[in-house]
Motif scaffolding. Sequence first.
Motif, mmCIF file in Angstrom:
data_model
loop_
_atom_site.group_PDB
_atom_site.id
_atom_site.type_symbol
_atom_site.label_atom_id
_atom_site.label_comp_id
_atom_site.label_asym_id
_atom_site.label_seq_id
_atom_site.Cartn_x
_atom_site.Cartn_y
_atom_site.Cartn_z
ATOM 1 N N MET A 12 20.490 12.758 26.925
ATOM 2 C CA MET A 12 20.745 11.188 26.224
ATOM 3 C C MET A 12 20.305 11.257 24.885
ATOM 4 O O MET A 12 20.505 10.110 24.102
ATOM 5 C CB MET A 12 20.264 9.915 27.727
ATOM 6 C CG MET A 12 20.208 8.808 27.644
ATOM 7 S SD MET A 12 21.962 8.917 28.110
ATOM 8 C CE MET A 12 22.220 7.223 27.618
ATOM 9 N N ASN A 13 18.897 11.923 25.060
ATOM 10 C CA ASN A 13 18.791 12.224 23.482
ATOM 11 C C ASN A 13 19.315 12.388 21.983
ATOM 12 O O ASN A 13 19.381 11.308 21.249
ATOM 13 C CB ASN A 13 17.714 12.580 23.335
ATOM 14 C CG ASN A 13 16.092 11.870 24.221
ATOM 15 O OD1 ASN A 13 15.971 11.122 24.523
ATOM 16 N ND2 ASN A 13 14.821 12.832 24.398
ATOM 17 N N TRP A 14 19.853 13.030 22.266
ATOM 18 C CA TRP A 14 21.572 13.545 21.864
ATOM 19 C C TRP A 14 22.539 12.363 21.527
ATOM 20 O O TRP A 14 22.781 11.994 20.308
ATOM 21 C CB TRP A 14 22.232 14.628 22.183
ATOM 22 C CG TRP A 14 20.716 16.435 22.079
ATOM 23 C CD1 TRP A 14 20.557 16.614 23.779
ATOM 24 C CD2 TRP A 14 20.876 17.201 21.159
ATOM 25 N NE1 TRP A 14 19.939 18.060 23.489
ATOM 26 C CE2 TRP A 14 20.183 18.089 21.953
ATOM 27 C CE3 TRP A 14 20.908 16.744 19.740
ATOM 28 C CZ2 TRP A 14 19.328 18.953 21.094
ATOM 29 C CZ3 TRP A 14 20.522 17.902 19.146
ATOM 30 C CH2 TRP A 14 19.359 19.232 20.115
ATOM 31 N N TYR A 15 22.918 12.067 22.361
ATOM 32 C CA TYR A 15 23.857 10.493 22.159
ATOM 33 C C TYR A 15 23.440 9.627 21.840
ATOM 34 O O TYR A 15 23.601 8.953 20.996
ATOM 35 C CB TYR A 15 23.796 10.130 23.525
ATOM 36 C CG TYR A 15 25.563 9.026 24.125
ATOM 37 C CD1 TYR A 15 26.251 9.374 23.457
ATOM 38 C CD2 TYR A 15 24.570 7.633 23.991
ATOM 39 C CE1 TYR A 15 27.613 8.327 23.649
ATOM 40 C CE2 TYR A 15 25.737 6.700 23.993
ATOM 41 C CZ TYR A 15 27.541 6.829 23.472
ATOM 42 O OH TYR A 15 28.004 6.002 23.612
ATOM 43 N N VAL A 16 21.886 9.293 22.099
ATOM 44 C CA VAL A 16 21.255 7.860 21.130
ATOM 45 C C VAL A 16 21.029 8.545 19.695
ATOM 46 O O VAL A 16 21.452 7.856 18.631
ATOM 47 C CB VAL A 16 20.107 7.769 21.490
ATOM 48 C CG1 VAL A 16 19.410 7.022 21.068
ATOM 49 C CG2 VAL A 16 20.347 7.414 23.035
ATOM 50 N N GLY A 17 20.742 9.512 19.722
ATOM 51 C CA GLY A 17 20.332 10.334 18.280
ATOM 52 C C GLY A 17 21.965 10.373 17.226
ATOM 53 O O GLY A 17 21.833 10.104 16.242
ATOM 54 N N VAL A 18 22.771 10.702 17.540
ATOM 55 C CA VAL A 18 24.506 10.309 17.046
ATOM 56 C C VAL A 18 24.451 8.888 16.961
ATOM 57 O O VAL A 18 24.976 8.771 15.823
ATOM 58 C CB VAL A 18 25.206 11.405 17.816
ATOM 59 C CG1 VAL A 18 26.798 10.675 17.000
ATOM 60 C CG2 VAL A 18 25.220 12.287 18.149
ATOM 61 N N LEU A 19 24.886 7.990 17.471
ATOM 62 C CA LEU A 19 24.126 6.663 17.558
ATOM 63 C C LEU A 19 23.336 6.336 16.596
ATOM 64 O O LEU A 19 23.662 5.109 15.672
ATOM 65 C CB LEU A 19 24.308 5.594 19.531
ATOM 66 C CG LEU A 19 25.703 6.051 19.955
ATOM 67 C CD1 LEU A 19 25.272 4.782 21.256
ATOM 68 C CD2 LEU A 19 26.757 5.994 19.088
ATOM 69 N N LYS A 20 22.213 6.182 16.440
ATOM 70 C CA LYS A 20 20.929 5.890 15.594
ATOM 71 C C LYS A 20 21.399 6.276 14.064
ATOM 72 O O LYS A 20 21.550 5.811 13.046
ATOM 73 C CB LYS A 20 19.581 6.409 15.843
ATOM 74 C CG LYS A 20 19.176 6.374 16.958
ATOM 75 C CD LYS A 20 17.617 6.616 17.174
ATOM 76 C CE LYS A 20 16.958 5.709 18.271
ATOM 77 N NZ LYS A 20 15.670 6.018 18.421
ATOM 78 N N ASN A 21 22.355 7.766 14.138
ATOM 79 C CA ASN A 21 23.029 8.142 12.347
ATOM 80 C C ASN A 21 24.201 7.743 12.695
ATOM 81 O O ASN A 21 24.763 8.746 12.533
ATOM 82 C CB ASN A 21 22.773 9.694 12.189
ATOM 83 C CG ASN A 21 22.746 10.080 10.731
ATOM 84 O OD1 ASN A 21 22.548 9.602 10.027
ATOM 85 N ND2 ASN A 21 22.873 11.915 11.036
ATOM 86 N N TYR A 22 24.538 6.384 12.926
ATOM 87 C CA TYR A 22 25.129 5.389 12.937
ATOM 88 C C TYR A 22 27.149 6.295 11.599
ATOM 89 O O TYR A 22 27.945 6.926 12.357
ATOM 90 C CB TYR A 22 25.981 4.445 12.649
ATOM 91 C CG TYR A 22 27.405 3.159 13.348
ATOM 92 C CD1 TYR A 22 27.184 3.373 14.782
ATOM 93 C CD2 TYR A 22 28.006 3.033 12.342
ATOM 94 C CE1 TYR A 22 28.213 2.978 15.608
ATOM 95 C CE2 TYR A 22 28.591 2.959 13.508
ATOM 96 C CZ TYR A 22 29.029 2.441 14.816
ATOM 97 O OH TYR A 22 30.116 1.406 14.773
ATOM 98 N N PHE A 23 26.228 6.130 11.037
ATOM 99 C CA PHE A 23 27.018 6.477 9.734
ATOM 100 C C PHE A 23 26.512 7.567 8.411
ATOM 101 O O PHE A 23 26.797 7.698 7.630
ATOM 102 C CB PHE A 23 27.087 4.946 8.364
ATOM 103 C CG PHE A 23 28.257 4.061 8.293
ATOM 104 C CD1 PHE A 23 29.468 4.168 8.382
ATOM 105 C CD2 PHE A 23 27.101 2.927 9.335
ATOM 106 C CE1 PHE A 23 29.941 2.692 9.287
ATOM 107 C CE2 PHE A 23 27.489 2.099 9.838
ATOM 108 C CZ PHE A 23 28.644 2.114 10.022
ATOM 109 N N GLY A 24 25.993 8.189 9.575
ATOM 110 C CA GLY A 24 25.403 9.897 8.654
ATOM 111 C C GLY A 24 26.558 10.409 8.857
ATOM 112 O O GLY A 24 26.719 11.738 9.224
#
Length: 113
Positions: free
Chosen positions: A1-13
């Motif tokens: 789940m950390n991978w999913y949340v990490g991608v969402l935190k880097n929304y415009f990365g």
Amino acid sequence: MNWYVGVLKNYFGFSGRAHRQEYWMFVLFNFLIMVGLGIIENILGLPGVVSGLYSLAVFIPSLAVGFRRIHDIGKSAWWLLIGLVPVIGIIVLIIFFVLPSQPQSNQYGPVPA
């Protein structure tokens, strides 16, 4: 789940690199959430409403992690446009997404931690 949340935190990365595991775990969790939303929509009788809103919400992060994954193998993100070619484009993209990361820094940044 950390991978999913990490991608969402880097929304415009859109710059940098994303490991193969980061990309595929995001795809897996995204798929599981869509299946769950589809089941809930069928129960509530709201076909496509909630899943459509969810798809809009994760469109930009999905595109961004795709950019970073292509950068991780040393290719330009313009290669994502090959997905517009029917059948062959999707096959090429899947091959790119499963290729191993470049073990050294490349023009898109250092090896992700």
